[in-house]
Scaffold this motif. Structure first.
Motif, PDB file in Angstrom:
ATOM      1  N   GLY A   1       0.810  -1.210   0.000  1.00 43.24           N
ATOM      2  CA  GLY A   1       0.000   0.000   0.000  1.00 43.24           C
ATOM      3  C   GLY A   1       0.842   1.257   0.000  1.00 43.24           C
ATOM      4  N   GLU A   2       1.952   1.218   0.742  1.00 42.63           N
ATOM      5  CA  GLU A   2       2.847   2.377   0.782  1.00 42.63           C
ATOM      6  C   GLU A   2       3.431   2.652  -0.595  1.00 42.63           C
ATOM      7  N   GLN A   3       3.763   1.580  -1.309  1.00 38.49           N
ATOM      8  CA  GLN A   3       4.371   1.719  -2.631  1.00 38.49           C
ATOM      9  C   GLN A   3       3.374   2.313  -3.630  1.00 38.49           C
ATOM     10  N   ILE A   4       2.147   1.803  -3.633  1.00 39.70           N
ATOM     11  CA  ILE A   4       1.189   2.239  -4.658  1.00 39.70           C
ATOM     12  C   ILE A   4       0.472   3.535  -4.287  1.00 39.70           C
ATOM     13  N   SER A   5       0.699   4.027  -3.068  1.00 43.66           N
ATOM     14  CA  SER A   5       0.021   5.257  -2.645  1.00 43.66           C
ATOM     15  C   SER A   5       0.691   6.513  -3.189  1.00 43.66           C
ATOM     16  N   GLU A   6       1.857   6.370  -3.809  1.00 43.72           N
ATOM     17  CA  GLU A   6       2.599   7.542  -4.275  1.00 43.72           C
ATOM     18  C   GLU A   6       1.813   8.325  -5.319  1.00 43.72           C
ATOM     19  N   ASN A   7       1.207   7.628  -6.277  1.00 40.02           N
ATOM     20  CA  ASN A   7       0.431   8.334  -7.298  1.00 40.02           C
ATOM     21  C   ASN A   7      -0.797   9.043  -6.728  1.00 40.02           C
ATOM     22  N   PRO A   8      -1.625   8.366  -5.886  1.00 39.12           N
ATOM     23  CA  PRO A   8      -2.740   9.087  -5.268  1.00 39.12           C
ATOM     24  C   PRO A   8      -2.294  10.297  -4.450  1.00 39.12           C
ATOM     25  N   LYS A   9      -1.155  10.184  -3.779  1.00 40.05           N
ATOM     26  CA  LYS A   9      -0.653  11.332  -3.003  1.00 40.05           C
ATOM     27  C   LYS A   9      -0.312  12.493  -3.924  1.00 40.05           C
ATOM     28  N   ARG A  10       0.300  12.179  -5.060  1.00 38.27           N
ATOM     29  CA  ARG A  10       0.633  13.236  -6.016  1.00 38.27           C
ATOM     30  C   ARG A  10      -0.630  13.845  -6.615  1.00 38.27           C
ATOM     31  N   LEU A  11      -1.609  12.999  -6.899  1.00 31.51           N
ATOM     32  CA  LEU A  11      -2.874  13.509  -7.417  1.00 31.51           C
ATOM     33  C   LEU A  11      -3.542  14.438  -6.413  1.00 31.51           C
ATOM     34  N   LYS A  12      -3.518  14.052  -5.133  1.00 29.94           N
ATOM     35  CA  LYS A  12      -4.134  14.893  -4.099  1.00 29.94           C
ATOM     36  C   LYS A  12      -3.425  16.239  -4.014  1.00 29.94           C
ATOM     37  N   MET A  13      -2.094  16.220  -4.040  1.00 33.57           N
ATOM     38  CA  MET A  13      -1.333  17.471  -3.980  1.00 33.57           C
ATOM     39  C   MET A  13      -1.685  18.367  -5.162  1.00 33.57           C
ATOM     40  N   TYR A  14      -1.809  17.764  -6.343  1.00 28.08           N
ATOM     41  CA  TYR A  14      -2.177  18.536  -7.525  1.00 28.08           C
ATOM     42  C   TYR A  14      -3.552  19.169  -7.345  1.00 28.08           C
ATOM     43  N   LEU A  15      -4.500  18.385  -6.899  1.00 33.71           N
ATOM     44  CA  LEU A  15      -5.859  18.884  -6.750  1.00 33.71           C
ATOM     45  C   LEU A  15      -5.967  19.984  -5.703  1.00 33.71           C
ATOM     46  N   VAL A  16      -5.268  19.816  -4.581  1.00 37.10           N
ATOM     47  CA  VAL A  16      -5.294  20.843  -3.537  1.00 37.10           C
ATOM     48  C   VAL A  16      -4.771  22.161  -4.097  1.00 37.10           C
ATOM     49  N   ASP A  17      -3.623  22.122  -4.748  1.00 44.21           N
ATOM     50  CA  ASP A  17      -3.044  23.333  -5.337  1.00 44.21           C
ATOM     51  C   ASP A  17      -3.967  23.912  -6.405  1.00 44.21           C
ATOM     52  N   TYR A  18      -4.560  23.025  -7.187  1.00 43.33           N
ATOM     53  CA  TYR A  18      -5.435  23.452  -8.274  1.00 43.33           C
ATOM     54  C   TYR A  18      -6.680  24.158  -7.732  1.00 43.33           C
ATOM     55  N   PHE A  19      -7.327  23.569  -6.723  1.00 39.87           N
ATOM     56  CA  PHE A  19      -8.530  24.184  -6.159  1.00 39.87           C
ATOM     57  C   PHE A  19      -8.210  25.531  -5.513  1.00 39.87           C
ATOM     58  N   LYS A  20      -7.059  25.625  -4.877  1.00 42.78           N
ATOM     59  CA  LYS A  20      -6.665  26.910  -4.265  1.00 42.78           C
ATOM     60  C   LYS A  20      -6.462  27.966  -5.339  1.00 42.78           C
ATOM     61  N   GLU A  21      -5.825  27.583  -6.441  1.00 43.26           N
ATOM     62  CA  GLU A  21      -5.609  28.529  -7.533  1.00 43.26           C
ATOM     63  C   GLU A  21      -6.936  28.930  -8.171  1.00 43.26           C
TER      64      GLU A  21
END
Length: 201
Positions: A119-139
């Motif tokens: 789970g730790e290995q495959i969570s990297e992409n969802p974490k990156r997606l979340k970071m993108y979305l957070v920044d995107y919604f703020k912008e």
């Protein structure tokens, strides 16, 4: 994962794909190295020579089949600041990754207590997606295109919505819904946009 003709695959690749297939169906503990070897068409000695142990085989399988998406190229470099267009691309990217790695993703749920590293290995992409979305919604809030909201909460809502469809489709098949992925993305993104988008008075 992408199926490839055995004629173009190495011995290690065939064993790895066979192992993932069996482990996803039966669980790590229930599958034996003898069974993996027999199903892949090689001797158990060949399996041990290439991987050593079943645990090492699992670790290599996860490492090999958990590819990282280039978020910058797919999302950041193509952002349009059109809410529906951008969220559709995020959703499509999410499902493309999960479909490619669905056996590893499902295996991570099965083995979450005994092999949490999957789970730790495959969570990297969802974490990156979340970071993108957070920044995107703020912008988008700064640009006055999205209502005031908790950007992280909405990012997680969007990801959970897509995760729910993925899990339902792979665990329940069409017993849950016959809706095609393309229709789900169109309908769910449209509704999500209606809740977040700033409307002209």
């Amino acid at each position: 994962m992408v199926k490839t003709s055995n004629a173009t695959m190495t011995t290690e690749e065939i064993i790895l794909e066979t192992a993932i297939d069996l482990m996803e169906k039966k669980g790590f503990k229930a599958v034996t190295t003898k069974e993996i070897a027999a199903e892949s068409g090689f001797s158990e000695m060949t399996l041990f020579r290439h991987f050593g142990t079943k645990q090492a085989l699992l670790e290599r399988a996860v490492e090999t089949h958990s590819y990282l998406i280039d978020m910058k190229a797919i999302l950041y470099d193509n952002v349009s600041y059109n809410l529906k267009e951008d969220l559709k691309r995020v959703s499509e990217t999410y499902h493309k990754y999960n479909q490619y790695n669905y056996k590893i993703v499902l295996l991570s749920y099965q083995e979450r207590h005994t092999h949490p590293f999957i789970g730790e290995q495959i969570s990297e992409n969802p974490k990156r997606l979340k970071m993108y979305l957070v920044d995107y919604f703020k912008e988008m809030q700064k640009q006055g295109k999205v209502v005031e909201c908790n950007a992280e909460a909405q990012a997680m809502n969007f990801l959970w919505m897509n995760l729910g469809f993925f899990i339902a489709r792979h665990l329940g098949g069409q017993k849950v819904s016959h809706m095609p992925l393309e229709s789900f993305i169109e309908e769910s993104v449209t509704l999500f946009v209606q809740g977040l988008e700033v409307r002209e008075p």
